[in-house]
Design a protein around this motif. Structure first.
Motif, PDB file in Angstrom:
ATOM      1  N   TRP A  21     -29.151 -92.380 100.289  1.00 35.53           N
ATOM      2  CA  TRP A  21     -30.549 -93.436 100.149  1.00 35.53           C
ATOM      3  C   TRP A  21     -30.540 -93.597  98.554  1.00 35.53           C
ATOM      4  O   TRP A  21     -30.734 -92.271  97.917  1.00 35.53           O
ATOM      5  CB  TRP A  21     -31.628 -93.191 100.824  1.00 35.53           C
ATOM      6  CG  TRP A  21     -33.005 -93.861 100.741  1.00 35.53           C
ATOM      7  CD1 TRP A  21     -33.208 -95.340 100.538  1.00 35.53           C
ATOM      8  CD2 TRP A  21     -34.346 -93.356 100.582  1.00 35.53           C
ATOM      9  NE1 TRP A  21     -34.251 -95.479 100.502  1.00 35.53           N
ATOM     10  CE2 TRP A  21     -35.216 -94.536 100.628  1.00 35.53           C
ATOM     11  CE3 TRP A  21     -34.842 -92.092 100.915  1.00 35.53           C
ATOM     12  CZ2 TRP A  21     -36.467 -94.342 100.548  1.00 35.53           C
ATOM     13  CZ3 TRP A  21     -36.036 -91.923 100.796  1.00 35.53           C
ATOM     14  CH2 TRP A  21     -36.946 -93.169 100.860  1.00 35.53           C
ATOM     15  N   ARG A  22     -30.980 -94.432  97.790  1.00 35.98           N
ATOM     16  CA  ARG A  22     -31.101 -94.707  96.554  1.00 35.98           C
ATOM     17  C   ARG A  22     -32.468 -95.657  96.418  1.00 35.98           C
ATOM     18  O   ARG A  22     -32.452 -96.727  96.721  1.00 35.98           O
ATOM     19  CB  ARG A  22     -29.847 -95.269  95.958  1.00 35.98           C
ATOM     20  CG  ARG A  22     -30.032 -95.277  94.130  1.00 35.98           C
ATOM     21  CD  ARG A  22     -29.011 -95.556  93.508  1.00 35.98           C
ATOM     22  NE  ARG A  22     -29.186 -95.764  92.095  1.00 35.98           N
ATOM     23  CZ  ARG A  22     -28.936 -94.639  91.403  1.00 35.98           C
ATOM     24  NH1 ARG A  22     -28.252 -93.292  91.916  1.00 35.98           N
ATOM     25  NH2 ARG A  22     -29.004 -94.601  90.145  1.00 35.98           N
ATOM     26  N   VAL A  23     -33.485 -95.142  95.683  1.00 30.31           N
ATOM     27  CA  VAL A  23     -34.517 -95.833  95.358  1.00 30.31           C
ATOM     28  C   VAL A  23     -34.638 -96.019  93.712  1.00 30.31           C
ATOM     29  O   VAL A  23     -34.478 -95.176  93.031  1.00 30.31           O
ATOM     30  CB  VAL A  23     -35.867 -94.915  95.822  1.00 30.31           C
ATOM     31  CG1 VAL A  23     -37.068 -95.995  95.304  1.00 30.31           C
ATOM     32  CG2 VAL A  23     -36.016 -94.939  97.348  1.00 30.31           C
ATOM     33  N   GLU A  24     -34.550 -97.365  93.235  1.00 27.07           N
ATOM     34  CA  GLU A  24     -34.851 -97.467  91.848  1.00 27.07           C
ATOM     35  C   GLU A  24     -36.342 -97.585  91.207  1.00 27.07           C
ATOM     36  O   GLU A  24     -37.220 -97.716  92.489  1.00 27.07           O
ATOM     37  CB  GLU A  24     -34.196 -98.769  91.435  1.00 27.07           C
ATOM     38  CG  GLU A  24     -32.720 -98.738  91.804  1.00 27.07           C
ATOM     39  CD  GLU A  24     -31.742 -97.876  90.940  1.00 27.07           C
ATOM     40  OE1 GLU A  24     -32.307 -97.332  89.802  1.00 27.07           O
ATOM     41  OE2 GLU A  24     -30.607 -97.863  91.341  1.00 27.07           O
ATOM     42  N   GLU A  25     -36.331 -97.456  90.061  1.00 31.52           N
ATOM     43  CA  GLU A  25     -37.831 -97.486  89.519  1.00 31.52           C
ATOM     44  C   GLU A  25     -38.691 -98.628  89.876  1.00 31.52           C
ATOM     45  O   GLU A  25     -39.778 -98.575  90.225  1.00 31.52           O
ATOM     46  CB  GLU A  25     -37.741 -97.264  87.937  1.00 31.52           C
ATOM     47  CG  GLU A  25     -39.111 -97.379  87.270  1.00 31.52           C
ATOM     48  CD  GLU A  25     -39.169 -97.247  85.753  1.00 31.52           C
ATOM     49  OE1 GLU A  25     -40.067 -97.042  85.079  1.00 31.52           O
ATOM     50  OE2 GLU A  25     -37.807 -96.997  85.220  1.00 31.52           O
ATOM     51  N   GLU A  26     -38.043 -99.759  90.102  1.00 33.17           N
ATOM     52  CA  GLU A  26     -38.946-101.221  90.165  1.00 33.17           C
ATOM     53  C   GLU A  26     -38.889-101.233  91.743  1.00 33.17           C
ATOM     54  O   GLU A  26     -39.578-102.448  92.157  1.00 33.17           O
ATOM     55  CB  GLU A  26     -38.208-102.131  89.646  1.00 33.17           C
ATOM     56  CG  GLU A  26     -36.959-102.673  90.003  1.00 33.17           C
ATOM     57  CD  GLU A  26     -35.912-101.842  89.522  1.00 33.17           C
ATOM     58  OE1 GLU A  26     -34.681-102.217  89.842  1.00 33.17           O
ATOM     59  OE2 GLU A  26     -35.896-100.779  88.869  1.00 33.17           O
ATOM     60  N   GLU A 159     -44.738 -90.933  88.943  1.00 32.64           N
ATOM     61  CA  GLU A 159     -43.263 -91.648  88.538  1.00 32.64           C
ATOM     62  C   GLU A 159     -43.002 -92.300  90.018  1.00 32.64           C
ATOM     63  O   GLU A 159     -42.132 -93.104  90.012  1.00 32.64           O
ATOM     64  CB  GLU A 159     -42.362 -91.014  88.103  1.00 32.64           C
ATOM     65  CG  GLU A 159     -42.928 -90.433  86.447  1.00 32.64           C
ATOM     66  CD  GLU A 159     -41.802 -89.714  85.943  1.00 32.64           C
ATOM     67  OE1 GLU A 159     -40.777 -89.533  85.851  1.00 32.64           O
ATOM     68  OE2 GLU A 159     -42.537 -88.373  85.518  1.00 32.64           O
ATOM     69  N   LEU A 160     -43.250 -91.484  91.121  1.00 31.80           N
ATOM     70  CA  LEU A 160     -43.055 -91.939  92.513  1.00 31.80           C
ATOM     71  C   LEU A 160     -44.187 -91.894  93.424  1.00 31.80           C
ATOM     72  O   LEU A 160     -44.955 -90.870  93.333  1.00 31.80           O
ATOM     73  CB  LEU A 160     -41.990 -91.012  92.817  1.00 31.80           C
ATOM     74  CG  LEU A 160     -41.382 -91.141  94.378  1.00 31.80           C
ATOM     75  CD1 LEU A 160     -40.709 -92.469  94.411  1.00 31.80           C
ATOM     76  CD2 LEU A 160     -40.334 -90.014  94.543  1.00 31.80           C
ATOM     77  N   LEU A 161     -44.408 -92.777  94.066  1.00 33.95           N
ATOM     78  CA  LEU A 161     -45.690 -92.802  94.997  1.00 33.95           C
ATOM     79  C   LEU A 161     -45.196 -92.916  96.496  1.00 33.95           C
ATOM     80  O   LEU A 161     -44.420 -93.770  96.835  1.00 33.95           O
ATOM     81  CB  LEU A 161     -46.380 -94.017  94.827  1.00 33.95           C
ATOM     82  CG  LEU A 161     -47.733 -94.279  95.681  1.00 33.95           C
ATOM     83  CD1 LEU A 161     -48.859 -93.185  95.379  1.00 33.95           C
ATOM     84  CD2 LEU A 161     -48.373 -95.556  95.548  1.00 33.95           C
ATOM     85  N   LEU A 162     -45.409 -91.901  97.329  1.00 30.80           N
ATOM     86  CA  LEU A 162     -44.980 -91.743  98.635  1.00 30.80           C
ATOM     87  C   LEU A 162     -46.462 -91.893  99.435  1.00 30.80           C
ATOM     88  O   LEU A 162     -47.169 -90.858  99.288  1.00 30.80           O
ATOM     89  CB  LEU A 162     -44.653 -90.269  98.728  1.00 30.80           C
ATOM     90  CG  LEU A 162     -43.362 -90.005  97.806  1.00 30.80           C
ATOM     91  CD1 LEU A 162     -42.748 -88.707  98.262  1.00 30.80           C
ATOM     92  CD2 LEU A 162     -42.115 -91.069  97.837  1.00 30.80           C
ATOM     93  N   ALA A 186     -47.964-103.210  94.774  1.00 28.75           N
ATOM     94  CA  ALA A 186     -46.694-103.509  94.832  1.00 28.75           C
ATOM     95  C   ALA A 186     -46.339-104.688  93.588  1.00 28.75           C
ATOM     96  O   ALA A 186     -45.372-104.491  93.182  1.00 28.75           O
ATOM     97  CB  ALA A 186     -46.063-104.069  96.298  1.00 28.75           C
ATOM     98  N   ALA A 187     -47.460-105.740  93.530  1.00 27.59           N
ATOM     99  CA  ALA A 187     -47.123-106.773  92.648  1.00 27.59           C
ATOM    100  C   ALA A 187     -47.253-106.320  91.070  1.00 27.59           C
ATOM    101  O   ALA A 187     -46.751-106.855  90.396  1.00 27.59           O
ATOM    102  CB  ALA A 187     -48.019-107.845  92.821  1.00 27.59           C
ATOM    103  N   ASP A 188     -47.961-105.120  90.871  1.00 26.35           N
ATOM    104  CA  ASP A 188     -48.168-104.636  89.451  1.00 26.35           C
ATOM    105  C   ASP A 188     -47.005-104.088  89.067  1.00 26.35           C
ATOM    106  O   ASP A 188     -46.470-102.891  89.362  1.00 26.35           O
ATOM    107  CB  ASP A 188     -49.433-103.479  89.752  1.00 26.35           C
ATOM    108  CG  ASP A 188     -49.818-103.107  88.052  1.00 26.35           C
ATOM    109  OD1 ASP A 188     -49.052-103.559  87.049  1.00 26.35           O
ATOM    110  OD2 ASP A 188     -50.805-102.418  88.271  1.00 26.35           O
ATOM    111  N   ALA A 193     -42.542 -96.479  91.535  1.00 26.75           N
ATOM    112  CA  ALA A 193     -41.495 -96.646  92.680  1.00 26.75           C
ATOM    113  C   ALA A 193     -42.423 -96.342  93.706  1.00 26.75           C
ATOM    114  O   ALA A 193     -42.969 -95.227  93.702  1.00 26.75           O
ATOM    115  CB  ALA A 193     -40.303 -95.932  92.467  1.00 26.75           C
ATOM    116  N   THR A 194     -42.118 -96.966  94.775  1.00 22.99           N
ATOM    117  CA  THR A 194     -43.047 -96.693  96.011  1.00 22.99           C
ATOM    118  C   THR A 194     -42.275 -96.670  97.175  1.00 22.99           C
ATOM    119  O   THR A 194     -41.438 -97.520  97.620  1.00 22.99           O
ATOM    120  CB  THR A 194     -44.196 -97.758  96.254  1.00 22.99           C
ATOM    121  OG1 THR A 194     -45.159 -97.934  94.839  1.00 22.99           O
ATOM    122  CG2 THR A 194     -45.181 -97.504  97.373  1.00 22.99           C
ATOM    123  N   VAL A 195     -42.521 -95.574  98.077  1.00 22.63           N
ATOM    124  CA  VAL A 195     -42.242 -95.521  99.657  1.00 22.63           C
ATOM    125  C   VAL A 195     -43.320 -95.195 100.534  1.00 22.63           C
ATOM    126  O   VAL A 195     -44.294 -94.578 100.396  1.00 22.63           O
ATOM    127  CB  VAL A 195     -41.116 -94.235  99.703  1.00 22.63           C
ATOM    128  CG1 VAL A 195     -40.622 -94.054 101.090  1.00 22.63           C
ATOM    129  CG2 VAL A 195     -40.011 -94.495  98.637  1.00 22.63           C
TER     130      VAL A 195
END
Length: 289
Positions: A21-26, A159-162, A186-188, A193-195
């Motif tokens: 699984w790969r999650v990018e910054e945006e 840098e990452l929101l879970l 999410a729109a900001d 990066a959010t999961v």
């Protein structure tokens, strides 16, 4: 995040099975699956709380197992039921948020500067609960607590929101308020990066870009949300035939059911009127009065 064949075993049980699984910054990801699918376990790896039994977990350009997790964790914002249970019920809401600057739960003798307090007020305002700043955490409704936890998770500018099932336990109004708040985040473009982990497609906020579906610790599908959140994939994920709808940026799903009532006309006896009686689960029966 960059996971390669991540596996988690506990005794004879395999909680995650070769998850890549790969999650990018945006990116804004939602992770969906039934109970026991491995969603919370996946988030615990992403939060650097547990290590893989096998495979490689890359988090914020670091590899889990080769980095000091106590330096990595402050870069990650996390909300979860387990964390909420640790927050003292007598803690002021403002202190619940500002204490995240030190990564502690429960304010003691830490010294915070004016910028810390200003950021706490700003975040409480952004999630719509600034009027609760002087209330104690234990007096808040479940929906209010969820929003305070999100403000806390953002306090250290992660840098990452879970977000682990943030809508769990909310009524309809509380869920809709939370979904609106998450949609704004999410729109900001400045948001990390959010999961988001959830059981329900109805909780996917507009603006989320990707989806990961899990069942039995394995990936059913992953990728752009419009390609992944489909009737076929959800049916496979929840082992149930589902009907999916997507309207005004929101999703909804329900079980696909066969018609419970059927009706068939039969010829009447000459000179008599035929009456058709529909019965559930069978062909209509004809009676002649």
């Amino acid at each position: 995040l960059d996971f390669a064949e991540v596996t988690i075993r506990r005794g004879e049980a395999t909680l995650l099975d070769r998850v890549s699984w790969r999650v990018e910054e945006e990116d804004r990801w939602v992770v969906l699956g039934p109970n026991g699918a491995g969603k919370t376990t996946l988030l615990q790896v992403a939060a650097a709380q547990i290590h893989p039994t096998a495979g490689v977990a890359g988090i914020l350009d670091e590899v889990l197992g080769t980095v000091d997790v106590f330096e990595l964790r402050p870069r990650i914002g996390l909300t979860s039921a387990a964390l909420a249970e640790r927050i003292p019920r007598s803690e002021r809401v403002h202190d619940v948020v500002v204490s995240a600057s030190y990564g502690v739960v429960g304010r003691w003798r830490e010294a915070y500067d004016g910028l810390d307090h200003e950021r706490a007020v700003q975040l409480l305002t952004e999630v719509g609960v600034t009027h609760l700043a002087d209330r104690t955490f234990g007096t808040l409704s479940e929906g209010e607590r969820k929003r305070v936890q999100i403000a806390r998770a953002l306090m250290a500018d992660p840098e990452l929101l879970l977000l682990d099932e943030p809508a769990a336990g909310l009524d309809l109004g509380g869920r809709e308020d939370l979904v609106s708040t998450l949609s704004v985040l999410a729109a900001d473009p400045a948001s990390p990066a959010t999961v988001l982990v959830s059981h329900h497609v109805e909780e996917i906020p507009p603006g989320f870009t990707h989806a990961l579906l899990l069942r039995g610790g394995q990936v059913v599908a992953a990728g752009p949300i419009d390609e992944v959140v489909t009737e076929e994939h959800l049916t496979a994920t929840f082992a149930m035939p589902l009907v999916l709808a997507h309207e005004d940026g929101r999703w909804s799903a329900r079980r696909r059911t066969a018609p419970a009532w059927t009706s068939t006309s039969y010829a009447s006896v000459p000179g008599r009127r035929a009456t058709t009686i529909a019965r559930p689960g069978c062909d209509a029966c004809s009676a002649t009065p």
